[in-house]
Design a protein around this motif. Structure first.
Motif, mmCIF file in Angstrom:
data_model
loop_
_atom_site.group_PDB
_atom_site.id
_atom_site.type_symbol
_atom_site.label_atom_id
_atom_site.label_comp_id
_atom_site.label_asym_id
_atom_site.label_seq_id
_atom_site.Cartn_x
_atom_site.Cartn_y
_atom_site.Cartn_z
ATOM 1 N N SER A 46 -8.532 -12.904 -6.996
ATOM 2 C CA SER A 46 -9.761 -12.187 -6.659
ATOM 3 C C SER A 46 -9.484 -10.767 -6.189
ATOM 4 O O SER A 46 -8.396 -10.456 -5.704
ATOM 5 N N GLU A 47 -10.496 -9.912 -6.328
ATOM 6 C CA GLU A 47 -10.382 -8.522 -5.888
ATOM 7 C C GLU A 47 -10.538 -8.438 -4.373
ATOM 8 O O GLU A 47 -10.985 -9.372 -3.726
ATOM 9 N N ASN A 89 -16.481 -6.960 -4.559
ATOM 10 C CA ASN A 89 -15.353 -7.716 -5.096
ATOM 11 C C ASN A 89 -15.793 -8.764 -6.114
ATOM 12 O O ASN A 89 -16.791 -9.456 -5.903
ATOM 13 N N SER A 120 -11.899 -13.142 -1.187
ATOM 14 C CA SER A 120 -11.604 -11.707 -1.312
ATOM 15 C C SER A 120 -10.213 -11.379 -0.776
ATOM 16 O O SER A 120 -9.820 -11.866 0.286
ATOM 17 N N ARG A 136 -4.928 -6.212 0.571
ATOM 18 C CA ARG A 136 -4.562 -7.529 0.092
ATOM 19 C C ARG A 136 -4.100 -8.433 1.240
ATOM 20 O O ARG A 136 -3.567 -7.976 2.249
#
Length: 335
Positions: free
Chosen positions: A101-102, A45, A96, A106
């Motif tokens: 942010s990746e 990430n 994360s 989610r």
């Protein structure tokens, strides 16, 4: 001709005086720090953050982590600014799967991933020429304290830590926040089913972070709801990509945690800052503080400030940062 020369002389003098005054005014207005957007890797990430670089460095650097489901524009921002004003290089970031942010799925709270993110932030800071690798510290707010404790146990580069208004994940806290043992069992059961569903189908079940018990919300306090909900649609104009949702399976890492087990391993200097009305109540933080084996520890108790005051009350944050700065200076020569 003499009159003209006198006039030119007066103009030059006035111009010189004005320029000097402007330069003095500019010096008075020199900002105490610069802030810039940065990115760094945490495993696969890419995390998005903000780095605060002081105009006059004290040689110390701090990585920060915030409350459950936080984004960097919330509580960490004001702490980062206040630390930078005191000469610290400070890093805040979206962890994360949160904010900019990746990370998938989610809006998932993972104890392991949050810990790895902190370690990754230290990797990033250690790569900077301006950072003294022997002077890196950790500061955590609310639920972030649990992951900072884990990171400090795993990463020797973090010299000392300060834990502010900790939402300490403890079996007693889990029961308190969920209305007793029976409802806690129900909450855990639903989270287990959500995790099984994700493993089988890849589909993620979400619940609100703030809301009602009927919604299975993580936090059902009206006061906490009122603080968080303006962030959902940027009604407060403060930015950030906060969403009022969290994956239901996240509750396994939250309500099944036992932070005392990690605190019993702590060997680094540790500061607790808390108050009677902060998260975890008034007695649990004191009990947890007592299990820390190192003698290099300090407990600072404020009055009756409510939890969210530790997120945006600038006077309170400056007061807390004053204690953090004092602690990091005191522990600078230890170890």
């Amino acid at each position: 001709m003499k009159i003209i020369n006198l006039f030119v002389y007066i103009i030059c003098i006035l111009g010189s005086y004005t320029a000097s005054a402007e330069n003095n005014h500019a010096r008075e207005k020199t900002v105490p720090y610069q802030q810039q957007k940065v990115s760094f890797k945490s495993g696969e990430n890419t995390l998005q953050g903000i780095l605060f670089t002081p105009s006059q460095s004290n040689g110390k650097t701090v990585t920060l982590i915030g409350p459950v489901g936080y984004v960097k524009e919330q509580a960490p921002l004001l702490y980062g600014q206040s630390l930078a004003e005191k000469g610290y290089t400070a890093l805040i970031y979206d962890p994360s799967s949160h904010g900019e942010s990746e990370g998938e799925p989610r809006r998932t709270e993972s104890a392991e991933q949050k810990t790895l993110d902190i370690i990754a932030s230290v990797d990033y800071l250690s790569s900077l020429d301006t950072v003294n690798q022997s002077e890196i510290y950790g500061l955590a707010i609310c639920q972030g304290v649990n992951w900072m404790i884990k990171a400090v146990n795993r990463d020797k580069r973090i010299k000392a830590m300060s834990l502010v208004a900790g939402h300490y994940l403890d079996p007693e806290v889990a029961e308190m926040y969920n209305g007793g043992k029976e409802r806690l069992k129900e909450v855990i059961s639903k989270a287990e089913k959500a995790k099984e569903k994700y493993a089988a189908t890849g589909e993620v079940d979400y619940i609100p972070i703030v809301g009602s018990i009927q919604q299975d919300a993580l936090l059902a306090s009206p006061h906490v709801y009122d603080w968080y909900i303006p962030w959902e649609n940027n009604a407060n104009g403060l930015g950030g990509k906060w969403e009022n949702r969290i994956s239901q399976m996240s509750l396994l890492d939250i309500w099944q945690a036992d932070v005392a087990k990690d605190l019993q391993k702590i060997k680094k200097p540790t500061l607790f800052i808390h108050s009677d009305k902060a998260a975890s109540g008034s007695s649990i933080p004191k009990r947890l503080f007592s299990v820390i084996p190192t003698s290099d520890k300090s407990l600072v108790w404020f009055e009756d400030q409510f939890q969210t005051m530790f997120y945006d009350d600038r006077a309170l944050i400056k007061r807390a940062v004053g204690h953090v700065d004092k602690w990091f200076n005191e522990t600078r020569n230890l170890q």
